[in-house]
Write a protein that holds these residues in place. Structure first.
Motif, PDB file in Angstrom:
ATOM      1  N   VAL A  28     -35.844  -3.962   5.472  1.00 22.31           N
ATOM      2  CA  VAL A  28     -35.051  -2.751   5.703  1.00 22.31           C
ATOM      3  C   VAL A  28     -34.250  -2.411   4.456  1.00 22.31           C
ATOM      4  N   TRP A  54     -34.724   0.923   2.264  1.00 19.92           N
ATOM      5  CA  TRP A  54     -33.565   1.806   2.158  1.00 19.92           C
ATOM      6  C   TRP A  54     -33.295   2.184   0.706  1.00 19.92           C
ATOM      7  N   THR A  65     -32.266   3.663  11.607  1.00 24.79           N
ATOM      8  CA  THR A  65     -31.226   3.471  12.618  1.00 24.79           C
ATOM      9  C   THR A  65     -31.659   2.451  13.665  1.00 24.79           C
ATOM     10  N   GLU A 125     -31.764  -1.084  12.111  1.00 30.36           N
ATOM     11  CA  GLU A 125     -30.443  -1.656  11.840  1.00 30.36           C
ATOM     12  C   GLU A 125     -29.853  -2.173  13.156  1.00 30.36           C
ATOM     13  N   GLN A 126     -30.134  -1.449  14.223  1.00 29.22           N
ATOM     14  CA  GLN A 126     -29.667  -1.867  15.543  1.00 29.22           C
ATOM     15  C   GLN A 126     -30.272  -3.207  15.921  1.00 29.22           C
ATOM     16  N   VAL A 142     -31.475  -5.459  13.878  1.00 30.61           N
ATOM     17  CA  VAL A 142     -30.910  -6.492  12.997  1.00 30.61           C
ATOM     18  C   VAL A 142     -29.552  -6.928  13.517  1.00 30.61           C
ATOM     19  N   ALA A 143     -28.721  -5.952  13.874  1.00 34.50           N
ATOM     20  CA  ALA A 143     -27.384  -6.280  14.367  1.00 34.50           C
ATOM     21  C   ALA A 143     -27.464  -7.102  15.645  1.00 34.50           C
TER      22      ALA A 143
END
Lengths: 453, 428
Positions: free
Chosen positions: A410, A414, A441, A444-445, A447-448
């Motif tokens: 990612v 990016w 988006t 990233e969600q 990953v979090a």
């Protein structure tokens, strides 16, 4: 119940062949180390899952081969036919003349809609041959154009058309040093789309498998064939039949359903990795003996230290001390990062399987707080040995295994996106900057979520 | 499998083209022992039954009858094309696929582009359409020409616009031979800059070939061959050094060696699309991976082995430390593996690089252009052609300047620490 395999693109087709070959050879392997009756039931079960019977007795793989250019499919078909033992259906392939040019947008927006009908028809025909469909196994790479783009499109279609069947996507993670320059773009687009339409993503990293070939198999000049064969071995160790609740002579009937049930308790967490032990070249097999204790101890440490193979395991990594409050946001850079699992499945094959002690895997410290080990951990067994390994264990894990690689991809995508490099190649075919942002988006969600497990 | 059509324009284009076809035949002959017309051959050749008159002669499978190159030969003077048609390759070309004139373009881009362009537009379109019709799935046009002359440069680039309009989905790969500093054509800077504008706007991918470099390579080979130090370094029978087995005249023409190298380049480039391998690469993948911004489509090429037995494995990673990649593409490698080696070698490696090193070449070209343009030297030859005005020159040099600027900006990022754009943050 049967599994229909869809092989997409060069990677998908090359791997698909090795998988069917491994499955067939294992089920007909003379050293099953079990009774004749046991062996026969195993064979039957394997056949029901992966092969259908042809008129002159040669089993036909339950597979649909798709590629946008003909060379690889032709090779795959002839290799299978040459073995004389199993083959692909003559009319099970769909092929075009010109590939996807490593362009996800081309695979998804051009090839997808254009060839939707014939491809879905082929899949339909294969499904009709099954008495009972367990689901789909889709093999594809992330880095190219066909496997990734067309693969995402087809998976979406499968979700619409067969909403009751399960879909597992086998995804190949490309070499970090680069096979395709736009691989990071293609990867994030693939992953974000599949996350919405697939039930589970089984990931294999080329880098990891390469290391296994080099260190464990002692292969000097590693080719893609070697890599694919190791991959096929790992997949075989997961997909070959194992006992159902009733034990000997009774094998599980719904492999995909069982896998999903054990491993994907929450739709936010779909990424699965496989670890195998032991893995070695055939020559060394004859001289090695193993104990379940030894094997499982290594496997457990491979899990918690996020090691890709049984060599070079970091034994320093320990579960966090229980009794301390949960750590909250975990930094990705922590050296001795402990790999927390959401769910684990251990599959044991071979001698004295029932004596193996799996206590180490039921330790609540290995898991997230919202799932008790009794729900997070499953074990499948069979006495029937896999491919001449007297004892072998496979671990399918839904854990933080893939957190770092995902984060890396990612990040790279990016950076490239920030400079707008190569974007014109995608907008040409209808994938706009918006679509990229949506993918970022979503990922990233993910990953979090995995980070905070 | 896809097909490609080669369009060779002008003297340089046709001479290189000739080398290419010769090599292609040799390569396929070595691989295809049974003489069956297969998909690999069909990418560049048609199988034709010559007994059938007219168009009906194409055969799609089975034994090879007579191979015809998928080529269109264009030259505004007859000498070169006639020589080809009288030489050993005469049967390979379809004499309906030629466009020739008598007088030549006089080393004048404007004559090639404007005069002959409009004169032959219809014919060109017709021949191109014919060759496209003969293809099952046409993927790519390879245009071979030089930049310094009149026909290759002018008419060759006129072609690009025609191809773009008529076949927008087919890739346009241009192999352009750039004039060396000591070029004997005085107006070559004008021709080159005028042609560059067209390349900037209408080509998908350009493989610039520098005559000086080719000359240096050949000199090195000659030195090695003549000094008698063969053995481990030079391969005497390799495709590059020896045309002893080539279907050409005994006395070597001055540019033969150089043209051979370019022909080898094209052959290697298309090998993965023609033959099998464990990691195939199609021609459209070249453009996808190597062209990050539409204008920056100039790919510098290098080939090995040319004269040494280079050690070629899954290679590229070792080069990494010595190359400086731009910050957003640190691992900018596209790899492809093909299982069929070129004739006479066990391995070969072709590298294509999108590198700012082309910038000095373009800057030098612009320098030479400006020296002439400031004095308005020879300008009248161009301005007297209908459709040519001084603004054409101004636009052309501005286009090249724009390109140079873009490369400069990318170069400027080197060395300066680039701050990564902060990632999207997610509310937990």
């Amino acid at each position: 119940m049967s599994i229909v395999t869809v092989q997409l693109g060069q990677c998908g087709n090359q791997i698909g062949f090795e998988v069917f070959d491994a499955l067939y050879n294992d089920s007909h392997c003379p050293q099953g180390l079990c009774s004749k009756r046991e062996n026969e039931v195993y064979q039957e079960s394997c056949k029901e899952r992966f092969f259908s019977e042809e008129e002159n007795g040669v089993p036909v793989a339950r597979a649909v081969l798709v590629d946008m250019e003909p060379k690889v499919i032709n090779q795959t078909l002839s290799k299978a036919a040459q073995s004389g033992q199993w083959k692909y259906g003559q009319h099970s392939c769909f092929c075009q003349k010109q590939g996807s040019g490593n362009n996800w947008a081309y695979g998804y927006s051009v090839h997808g809609p254009r060839h939707e009908e014939p491809i879905m028809n082929l899949i339909q025909k294969e499904v009709e041959k099954c008495d009972c469909l367990s689901g789909f196994f889709i093999i594809m790479s992330m880095a190219g154009g066909t496997g990734s783009g067309l693969g995402a499109f087809i998976t979406q279609n499968l979700q619409d058309q067969y909403s009751n069947a399960l879909k597992m996507n086998q995804i190949i993670w490309p070499y970090g040093t680069g096979e395709v320059i736009v691989q990071n773009y293609n990867s994030i687009l693939t992953l974000s789309h599949l996350y919405r339409s697939s039930d589970a993503l089984l990931v294999h990293e080329n880098d990891a498998v390469h290391k296994i070939c080099a260190k464990l198999m002692n292969i000097k000049q590693i080719s893609f064939r070697d890599i694919n064969q190791v991959l096929a071995h790992q997949l075989g160790s997961v997909f070959q039949p194992t006992y159902s609740m009733e034990g000997s002579y009774h094998y599980r009937r719904n492999p995909l359903g069982d896998l999903m049930e054990s491993l994907v308790p929450h739709p936010e967490f779909k990424m699965l990795g496989i670890r195998n032990i032991p893995q070695m070249c055939e020559n060394s097999l004859a001289y090695s003996t193993f104990t379940w204790t030894g094997l499982l101890k290594h496997l457990r440490q491979m899990l918690i230290s996020n090691s890709k193979m049984e060599e070079g395991i970091n034994w320093q990594v320990r579960p966090p001390l229980s009794g301390l409050p949960p750590l909250g946001k975990v930094s990705l850079n922590r050296e001795l990062h402990f790999n927390t699992s959401i769910a684990n499945l251990v599959i044991l094959r071979g001698k004295d399987v029932h004596s193996a002690d799996l206590g180490g895997f039921k330790d609540p410290e290995l898991y997230t707080s919202w799932l008790a080990p009794v729900n997070a951990f499953s074990a499948w067994k069979t006495q029937r040995a896999f491919r001449k390994y007297e004892k072998s264990a496979a671990l399918v894990s839904n854990s933080q295994f893939l957190l770092k690689p995902l984060d890396t991809i990612v990040g790279k995508a990016w950076n490239m996106f920030a400079s707008k490099a190569y974007i014109h190649q995608y907008t040409k075919f209808g994938i706009e900057e918006e679509d990229f942002l949506d993918s970022f988006t979503l990922l990233e969600q993910v990953v979090a979520s995995y980070c905070n497990v | 499998m896809t097909q490609s059509v080669v369009v060779q324009v002008g003297q340089c284009g046709n001479q290189i083209g000739c080398c290419f076809w010769d090599l292609a035949l040799r390569e396929h002959a070595a691989v295809n022992q049974k003489g069956i017309y297969d998909e690999a051959i069909s990418s560049f050749f048609r199988n034709v039954d010559t007994r059938v008159v007219g168009d009906g002669g194409s055969i799609s499978k089975g034994k090879i009858c007579s191979l015809k190159a998928r080529a269109v030969l264009i030259d505004m003077e007859e000498g070169v094309v006639n020589e080809i048609l009288q030489g050993p390759l005469r049967d390979v070309f379809d004499n309906k696929q030629l466009i020739t004139d008598i007088s030549g373009s006089g080393n004048n881009w404007a004559v090639g582009h404007k005069v002959f362009g409009s004169l032959y537009q219809e014919q060109i379109l017709e021949k191109l359409r014919k060759s496209a019709e003969h293809c099952d799935c046409l993927q790519c046009f390879f245009i071979i020409h030089s930049m310094g002359g009149g026909t290759g440069s002018g008419l060759g680039t006129f072609l690009l616009k025609v191809l773009e309009d008529e076949f927008p989905e087919v890739y346009r790969f241009v192999t352009s031979v750039y004039p060396s500093g000591e070029d004997d054509v005085i107006t070559s800077p004008y021709n080159s800059i005028l042609a560059m504008k067209e390349l900037n706007e209408h080509a998908d991918c350009v493989l610039p070939i520098d005559n000086q470099s080719l000359f240096d390579i050949i000199s090195k080979i000659d030195l090695m061959v003549n000094s008698g130090k063969l053995g481990t370094t030079v391969k005497p029978k390799s495709l590059v050094t020896s045309s002893a087995e080539a279907l050409k005249k005994q006395h070597q023409k001055p540019f033969d060696g150089m043209n051979n190298i370019v022909a080898n380049l094209l052959l290697n480039l298309t090998s993965s699309a023609r033959f099998e391998g464990s990691l195939n690469m199609d021609l459209n993948e070249i453009s996808m991976n190597l062209v990050p911004f539409p204008q920056l489509h100039y790919l510098v090429s290098s080939l090995t082995p040319l004269y040494t037995l280079a050690d070629v494995n899954i290679p590229t990673r070792r080069l990494k430390p010595s190359l400086q990649f731009i910050s957003w593409n640190q691992e900018g490698w596209k790899t492809s593996l093909c299982s069929v080696p070129p004739v006479g070698h066990s391995h070969s490696l072709l590298a294509l690089a999108n590198n700012t090193c082309v910038k000095p070449t373009f800057m030098e070209l612009r320098e030479r252009f400006m020296r002439l343009y400031k004095k308005k030297a020879h300008l009248h030859h161009y301005l007297q052609i209908e459709g040519m005005e001084e603004s054409c020159f101004a636009e052309a040099v501005s286009s090249v300047s724009g390109l140079i600027e873009e490369y400069k900006q990318l170069d400027a990022t080197l060395g300066t620490p680039v701050e990564d754009l902060p990632r999207l943050s997610v509310a937990v």
